[in-house]
Scaffold this motif. Structure first.
Motif, mmCIF file in Angstrom:
data_model
loop_
_atom_site.group_PDB
_atom_site.id
_atom_site.type_symbol
_atom_site.label_atom_id
_atom_site.label_comp_id
_atom_site.label_asym_id
_atom_site.label_seq_id
_atom_site.Cartn_x
_atom_site.Cartn_y
_atom_site.Cartn_z
ATOM 1 N N ASN A 40 0.832 -1.208 0.000
ATOM 2 C CA ASN A 40 0.000 0.000 0.000
ATOM 3 C C ASN A 40 0.863 1.254 0.000
ATOM 4 N N ILE A 41 1.949 1.219 0.763
ATOM 5 C CA ILE A 41 2.860 2.368 0.808
ATOM 6 C C ILE A 41 3.523 2.563 -0.548
ATOM 7 N N ALA A 42 3.966 1.472 -1.186
ATOM 8 C CA ALA A 42 4.597 1.576 -2.504
ATOM 9 C C ALA A 42 3.629 2.183 -3.518
ATOM 10 N N LYS A 43 2.380 1.735 -3.480
ATOM 11 C CA LYS A 43 1.370 2.279 -4.404
ATOM 12 C C LYS A 43 1.134 3.765 -4.121
ATOM 13 N N LEU A 65 9.565 -3.654 -8.333
ATOM 14 C CA LEU A 65 9.800 -4.356 -9.596
ATOM 15 C C LEU A 65 8.537 -4.411 -10.456
ATOM 16 N N LYS A 66 7.407 -4.073 -9.892
ATOM 17 C CA LYS A 66 6.142 -4.072 -10.640
ATOM 18 C C LYS A 66 5.974 -2.813 -11.483
ATOM 19 N N TYR A 67 6.721 -1.753 -11.173
ATOM 20 C CA TYR A 67 6.555 -0.474 -11.856
ATOM 21 C C TYR A 67 7.652 -0.273 -12.907
ATOM 22 N N ASP A 68 7.237 0.235 -14.063
ATOM 23 C CA ASP A 68 8.216 0.543 -15.103
ATOM 24 C C ASP A 68 8.990 1.815 -14.775
ATOM 25 N N VAL A 69 8.314 2.779 -14.155
ATOM 26 C CA VAL A 69 8.950 4.052 -13.795
ATOM 27 C C VAL A 69 8.496 4.427 -12.384
ATOM 28 N N ARG A 127 13.304 -15.299 -23.930
ATOM 29 C CA ARG A 127 12.471 -16.102 -24.822
ATOM 30 C C ARG A 127 11.189 -16.534 -24.129
ATOM 31 N N HIS A 128 11.265 -16.798 -22.840
ATOM 32 C CA HIS A 128 10.137 -17.380 -22.127
ATOM 33 C C HIS A 128 9.139 -16.355 -21.623
ATOM 34 N N ARG A 129 9.605 -15.150 -21.403
ATOM 35 C CA ARG A 129 8.714 -14.087 -20.941
ATOM 36 C C ARG A 129 8.919 -12.879 -21.840
ATOM 37 N N PRO A 130 7.839 -12.225 -22.238
ATOM 38 C CA PRO A 130 8.004 -11.059 -23.104
ATOM 39 C C PRO A 130 8.757 -9.912 -22.441
ATOM 40 N N CYS A 131 8.579 -9.721 -21.133
ATOM 41 C CA CYS A 131 9.244 -8.600 -20.470
ATOM 42 C C CYS A 131 9.462 -8.965 -19.012
ATOM 43 N N ARG A 132 10.709 -8.908 -18.558
ATOM 44 C CA ARG A 132 11.019 -9.203 -17.168
ATOM 45 C C ARG A 132 11.869 -8.070 -16.612
ATOM 46 N N ARG A 133 11.420 -7.486 -15.523
ATOM 47 C CA ARG A 133 12.182 -6.421 -14.890
ATOM 48 C C ARG A 133 13.055 -7.017 -13.809
ATOM 49 N N ALA A 166 9.360 -15.800 -9.783
ATOM 50 C CA ALA A 166 9.075 -16.595 -10.974
ATOM 51 C C ALA A 166 8.412 -17.910 -10.586
ATOM 52 N N LEU A 167 8.914 -18.570 -9.546
ATOM 53 C CA LEU A 167 8.320 -19.833 -9.108
ATOM 54 C C LEU A 167 6.903 -19.621 -8.598
ATOM 55 N N THR A 168 6.663 -18.521 -7.885
ATOM 56 C CA THR A 168 5.327 -18.232 -7.380
ATOM 57 C C THR A 168 4.352 -18.030 -8.546
ATOM 58 N N ARG A 169 4.788 -17.309 -9.557
ATOM 59 C CA ARG A 169 3.911 -17.064 -10.704
ATOM 60 C C ARG A 169 3.603 -18.369 -11.433
ATOM 61 N N ILE A 170 4.603 -19.219 -11.598
ATOM 62 C CA ILE A 170 4.418 -20.476 -12.313
ATOM 63 C C ILE A 170 3.479 -21.382 -11.522
ATOM 64 N N SER A 171 3.718 -21.486 -10.212
ATOM 65 C CA SER A 171 2.895 -22.400 -9.400
ATOM 66 C C SER A 171 1.464 -21.900 -9.240
ATOM 67 N N SER A 172 1.258 -20.600 -9.302
ATOM 68 C CA SER A 172 -0.103 -20.086 -9.153
ATOM 69 C C SER A 172 -0.862 -20.095 -10.472
ATOM 70 N N GLY A 173 -0.171 -20.384 -11.563
ATOM 71 C CA GLY A 173 -0.828 -20.466 -12.860
ATOM 72 C C GLY A 173 -0.991 -19.123 -13.527
ATOM 73 N N SER A 174 -0.467 -18.062 -12.933
ATOM 74 C CA SER A 174 -0.582 -16.723 -13.509
ATOM 75 C C SER A 174 0.485 -16.522 -14.570
ATOM 76 N N ARG A 175 0.109 -15.944 -15.691
ATOM 77 C CA ARG A 175 1.075 -15.695 -16.752
ATOM 78 C C ARG A 175 1.468 -14.217 -16.820
ATOM 79 N N SER A 176 0.932 -13.385 -15.949
ATOM 80 C CA SER A 176 1.244 -11.944 -16.003
ATOM 81 C C SER A 176 2.619 -11.700 -15.406
ATOM 82 N N THR A 177 3.293 -10.660 -15.900
ATOM 83 C CA THR A 177 4.619 -10.282 -15.383
ATOM 84 C C THR A 177 4.560 -8.969 -14.693
#
Length: 177
Positions: A40-43, A65-69, A127-133, A166-177
């Motif tokens: 919440n503070i980061a947001k 790491l979720k923010y581009d800028v 190759r595996h992810r379109p964009c990784r920060r 990365a492991l959390t995203r894979i195990s939760s089935g989420s494909r978002s980065t």
């Protein structure tokens, strides 16, 4: 002009130090944000153009790491008393005044020995992810005595954190980065 948000895990004296130097700063509990979770503070910081100052590197790195800028993140690495926090943060403010610019997309860490490490956040394509920060592997600038072991440990910490995400995203089935 730098605008700082001081996390509640640090001393309110850091906000006073900023104000003594003519900088705007808010201390979390003084603006009604005591007990807020780090995400919440980061947001909030992102939406209101704050540079966050914290001692909680792990949680804030994950969020930033979720923010581009973003306006930047300052981490006072050691968990020390109020006077040493103020001394270390004073060195960071001196460093930032020399930059004469916002620490946009930068992680600035200060260690107990007073050395300052600045790293940028960059996008990496794979190759595996379109964009990784992730964090750049080497410090942009280093002030003070070098501590190779500490730098190596910090790099390993970041690598483990990114691998865990990365492991959390894979195990939760989420494909978002």
């Amino acid at each position: 002009m730098h605008r700082f948000f001081i996390d509640e895990c640090l001393s309110a004296g850091l906000a006073a130090l900023c104000k003594d130097r003519g900088l705007q700063a808010d201390f979390g509990p003084h603006v009604g944000m005591a007990g807020w979770q780090d995400w919440n503070i980061a947001k909030f910081a992102f939406e209101h153009d704050y540079v966050v100052v914290t001692n909680n590197r792990r949680h804030f790195l994950r969020e930033y790491l979720k923010y581009d800028v973003h306006n930047g993140l300052v981490v006072i690495v050691p968990n020390v008393d109020r006077d040493l926090q103020i001394d270390l943060f004073s060195r960071v403010l001196d460093y930032l005044s020399e930059l004469n610019d916002l620490p946009t997309n930068k992680l600035i860490e200060i260690l107990a020995d007073g050395s300052i490490h600045a790293r940028g956040l960059v996008e990496r394509r794979s190759r595996h992810r379109p964009c990784r920060r992730s964090l750049v592997d080497r410090p942009v600038i280093q002030l003070g005595p070098a501590n190779e072991k500490t730098r190596r440990e910090a790099g390993l910490f970041v690598d483990r954190m990114l691998a865990g995400q990365a492991l959390t995203r894979i195990s939760s089935g989420s494909r978002s980065t």
